[in-house]
Motif scaffolding. Sequence first.
Motif: not given
Length: 184
Positions: A82, A134, A140-143, A146, A159-162
């Motif tokens: 990832n 989380a 990836d400081q923005e997303h 997870q 993945s990113g937190q979406d």
Amino acid sequence: MGEKIISKVIGTLTEDDSLPDWWIGEEIEIPFFDHEKVGISFTDYDQEHDETFLAEADDALRHFLALDTKDRAAVTHLVYTNCMDFLEAVEPDPADDDLRAITDESEIWKFVQPTEIYVTRRLYEQEDLYVQVACACDWDQEHGLQLVFRQGKKLTRVSGQDGHLTEADAYGKPDSEDFLLSQF
């Protein structure tokens, strides 16, 4: 604060006055993360309409809390991948040099910080319970990142937190086409 519910695994959770059907518990030690303390919340739990949630959440938490650093090592490659996929997709940044210099995939965990754990029911397809971890991550400081565990037993999404519990839900595809979920 609002009403209270009791989890046989983590104790008292209090309903959040600003978020209906969200229940906030205390921080507890998480063996998967070297016993780091992380808060656990139950989300989207409506006591009147989901009579089995509390028992299923406790089962999922029992399974998740039985996972330890050996289980974390088993999924290291997925987290490392990832990170590397993200770094390949963005402009090179000197701030990412330490990540790009990783020679042992297990070093990736130095760059991951768990922030909150949510236990929630999937609303689509099989309405199972999931433990969603989380994390903040340095790539990836923005997303963030997870890690999602179906029934708390097995990792089924990295993945990113979406806001999605599965790749199938995120991309509108059948569960059978979701690589990790289909292996459950």
